[in-house]
Scaffold this motif. Structure first.
Motif, short mmCIF file in Angstrom:
data_model
loop_
_atom_site.label_atom_id
_atom_site.label_comp_id
_atom_site.label_asym_id
_atom_site.label_seq_id
_atom_site.Cartn_x
_atom_site.Cartn_y
_atom_site.Cartn_z
N PRO A 178 10.22 -9.20 -6.76
CA PRO A 178 9.80 -8.16 -8.76
C PRO A 178 8.00 -7.63 -8.65
O PRO A 178 7.93 -6.21 -8.75
CB PRO A 178 10.59 -9.12 -9.33
N GLU A 179 7.76 -8.34 -8.54
CA GLU A 179 5.94 -8.03 -8.76
C GLU A 179 5.89 -6.94 -7.84
O GLU A 179 5.05 -6.09 -8.00
CB GLU A 179 5.02 -9.48 -8.53
N LYS A 180 6.32 -6.72 -6.55
CA LYS A 180 5.56 -6.06 -5.62
C LYS A 180 6.73 -4.48 -5.77
O LYS A 180 6.11 -3.36 -5.10
CB LYS A 180 5.99 -6.57 -3.97
N LEU A 181 7.96 -4.68 -6.27
CA LEU A 181 8.45 -3.33 -6.77
C LEU A 181 7.55 -2.50 -7.66
O LEU A 181 8.08 -1.74 -8.21
CB LEU A 181 9.27 -3.84 -7.00
N ALA A 182 6.62 -3.31 -8.58
CA ALA A 182 6.68 -2.89 -10.32
C ALA A 182 6.19 -1.44 -9.95
O ALA A 182 5.69 -0.50 -10.49
CB ALA A 182 5.32 -3.55 -10.42
N SER A 183 4.95 -0.92 -7.97
CA SER A 183 4.41 0.02 -8.10
C SER A 183 5.41 1.27 -7.52
O SER A 183 5.04 2.14 -7.43
CB SER A 183 2.98 -0.19 -7.51
N ASP A 212 18.14 -5.77 -9.68
CA ASP A 212 17.34 -4.08 -10.44
C ASP A 212 18.30 -3.05 -9.39
O ASP A 212 18.37 -3.39 -8.92
CB ASP A 212 16.04 -4.48 -9.09
N PRO A 213 18.34 -2.59 -10.70
CA PRO A 213 19.06 -1.50 -11.01
C PRO A 213 18.81 -0.73 -8.75
O PRO A 213 20.07 -0.28 -8.80
CB PRO A 213 18.62 0.01 -11.90
N ARG A 214 17.15 -0.59 -8.38
CA ARG A 214 17.42 0.34 -7.62
C ARG A 214 17.54 -1.22 -5.88
O ARG A 214 18.04 -0.40 -5.13
CB ARG A 214 15.64 0.32 -7.40
N ALA A 215 18.37 -1.89 -6.29
CA ALA A 215 18.57 -2.86 -5.49
C ALA A 215 20.31 -1.91 -4.83
O ALA A 215 21.06 -2.42 -5.90
CB ALA A 215 19.12 -4.14 -5.62
N GLU A 274 13.14 -12.25 3.18
CA GLU A 274 12.98 -10.51 2.87
C GLU A 274 12.86 -9.89 1.84
O GLU A 274 11.88 -9.26 1.59
CB GLU A 274 13.39 -9.68 4.29
N ILE A 275 14.42 -10.38 0.94
CA ILE A 275 14.56 -9.68 -0.14
C ILE A 275 14.39 -11.30 -1.41
O ILE A 275 15.50 -12.03 -0.68
CB ILE A 275 15.68 -8.80 -0.96
N SER A 276 13.00 -11.60 -2.12
CA SER A 276 13.55 -12.55 -3.43
C SER A 276 14.92 -11.83 -4.16
O SER A 276 15.57 -10.65 -4.00
CB SER A 276 12.77 -12.15 -4.60
N THR A 277 16.10 -13.44 -3.97
CA THR A 277 17.00 -12.51 -4.90
C THR A 277 16.91 -12.55 -6.39
O THR A 277 17.65 -12.00 -7.07
CB THR A 277 18.39 -14.19 -4.95
N ALA A 278 15.68 -12.76 -6.69
CA ALA A 278 14.95 -12.14 -8.73
C ALA A 278 14.77 -11.21 -8.15
O ALA A 278 14.84 -10.16 -9.49
CB ALA A 278 13.84 -12.16 -8.40
N VAL A 279 15.16 -9.97 -7.14
CA VAL A 279 15.19 -7.99 -6.80
C VAL A 279 16.88 -7.94 -7.07
O VAL A 279 16.65 -6.66 -7.51
CB VAL A 279 14.50 -8.01 -5.98
N ASP A 280 17.56 -8.28 -6.81
CA ASP A 280 18.71 -8.69 -6.80
C ASP A 280 19.62 -7.34 -7.80
O ASP A 280 20.60 -6.34 -8.28
CB ASP A 280 20.30 -9.56 -6.53
N GLU A 309 0.48 -0.82 0.38
CA GLU A 309 -0.35 0.35 -0.01
C GLU A 309 1.40 1.03 0.13
O GLU A 309 0.56 1.92 -0.31
CB GLU A 309 -0.81 0.08 1.50
N VAL A 310 2.44 1.38 0.46
CA VAL A 310 2.95 2.12 0.87
C VAL A 310 4.07 2.38 -0.30
O VAL A 310 4.57 3.45 -0.28
CB VAL A 310 3.66 2.51 2.19
N MET A 311 4.19 1.39 -1.07
CA MET A 311 5.00 1.20 -2.05
C MET A 311 5.56 2.97 -2.59
O MET A 311 6.66 3.39 -3.49
CB MET A 311 5.64 0.16 -2.66
N PRO A 312 4.36 2.91 -3.11
CA PRO A 312 4.16 4.26 -4.29
C PRO A 312 4.84 5.16 -3.98
O PRO A 312 5.29 6.16 -4.53
CB PRO A 312 3.07 4.39 -4.93
N GLU A 313 5.23 5.72 -2.36
CA GLU A 313 5.33 6.90 -1.58
C GLU A 313 6.45 6.28 -1.42
O GLU A 313 7.57 7.90 -1.55
CB GLU A 313 4.84 6.60 -0.54
N LEU A 314 7.11 5.39 -1.50
CA LEU A 314 8.62 5.72 -0.70
C LEU A 314 10.24 6.27 -1.64
O LEU A 314 9.94 5.89 -2.47
CB LEU A 314 8.83 3.84 -0.08
#
Ligand code: NCD
Length: 304
Positions: free
Chosen positions: A248-253, A277-280, A269-275, A213-218
């Motif tokens: 990665p799905e949760k990071l879409a927003s 992502d340039p934001r990681a 707490e962080i899937s290795t699939a996020v690694d 719910e708060v992801m887009p604000e951060l």
């Protein structure tokens, strides 16, 4: 003599200075190779560590100094019943600076009372972790170019996570920062942090259990591990350990320029699939830890 026990021991100006030095070390590492020649760092680690201890040691070695110490209480005289204060009184006669990690809150502060040399808190129980915070600040500054006006989400174990407590104290001093505190009810931020750092200054913060719910604000998402070793029973840990798993799905927003930080070690707490992502930013963050500790060691030893 100056110690670093709490991040609030450093003014905003002093933190700026350390960040500038760390940036300069990153740009010109060779200029620093001899700065701590003949100096010794003692690492007294009464609790497990990978990054913190090795980055302290690498920092001192890259400054041309030497290191000694122990990495578990069982291999020190603590196992024979020696007090922290006696250990420090002795070791401060062998080294020029001490980095200490201890499971008891306040142990590094006690150490300053008997030490002949500067003491750095490398993590005390679920209390504080100021050098991780310096690492986090260097990372935020290098990734975002500023601290002011950022919305900082902290997610996971806000109760026992000492890195969270120190980071909130530090970030609350910059203009326009707001906090979003994301945790299960049982792992909410302790009131000592709110009463000391958020409420008196009227810093805006909001508490929620819902990360999506708060992801887009951060602007910053600071993920943390559920601190198993601080739990009273294993059942509670098992129930809470997978409360948040970043995918990665949760990071879409999330914002395109948001940055994900984590002090590491990561469990689930962080899937290795996020690694990829340039934001990681968490592995860059771990690398920054060595450079800011180089700056800190020089500063506490009074080396220009
Ligand atoms: C942290 C710590 O020890 O508090 N680790 C670290 O120093 N990078 C975070 C943790 O253990 O979860």
């Amino acid at each position: 003599m100056q110690h670093l026990i709490d991040i609030m021991d450093l003014s905003v100006g002093e933190i700026d200075g350390l960040i500038r030095t760390a940036d300069d070390i990153i740009a010109h590492p060779d200029a620093y190779r001899e700065k701590c020649r003949y100096k010794k760092l003692a690492t007294l680690f009464f609790e497990p560590s990978t990054r913190t201890r090795l980055s302290f040691e690498a920092a001192m070695l890259d400054l041309g100094g030497r290191v000694l110490g122990f990495s578990e209480a069982t291999s020190s005289s603590a196992s024979k019943g020696e007090s922290v204060s006696d250990t420090v009184a002795v070791v401060s006669g062998y080294a020029d600076i001490i980095a200490m990690r201890h499971p008891k809150e306040g142990a590094p502060l006690v150490a300053t009372m008997r030490s002949l040399v500067p003491v750095i808190n490398a993590g005390d129980g679920s209390h504080n972790h100021p050098t991780q915070t310096l690492t986090d600040l260097l990372t935020i500054h290098r990734e975002m170019g500023r601290f002011e006006g950022l919305t900082v989400g902290l997610c996971g174990d806000l109760k026992f996570g000492r890195t969270v407590h120190s980071l909130i104290a530090a970030m609350a001093r910059y203009e326009g920062v707001r906090f979003v505190l994301i945790s299960p009810e049982e792992l909410k931020l302790p009131s000592f942090v709110k009463e000391e750092h958020l409420k008196p200054k009227g810093i805006p913060y909001r508490q929620t259990e819902n990360l999506e719910e708060v992801m887009p604000e951060l602007d910053i998402l600071y993920m943390t591990r559920v601190q198993r070793e601080r739990f009273f029973n294993e059942e509670d840990y098992l129930r809470l350990k997978d409360s948040y798993i970043l995918t990665p799905e949760k990071l879409a927003s999330a914002k395109a320029d948001m940055r994900i930080l984590h002090p590491l070690p990561r469990v689930n707490e962080i899937s290795t699939a996020v690694d990829s992502d340039p934001r990681a930013a968490y592995f860059r963050q771990a690398r920054n830890g060595k450079f800011i500790r180089m700056a800190l060691i020089m500063r506490l030893l009074g080396i220009e």
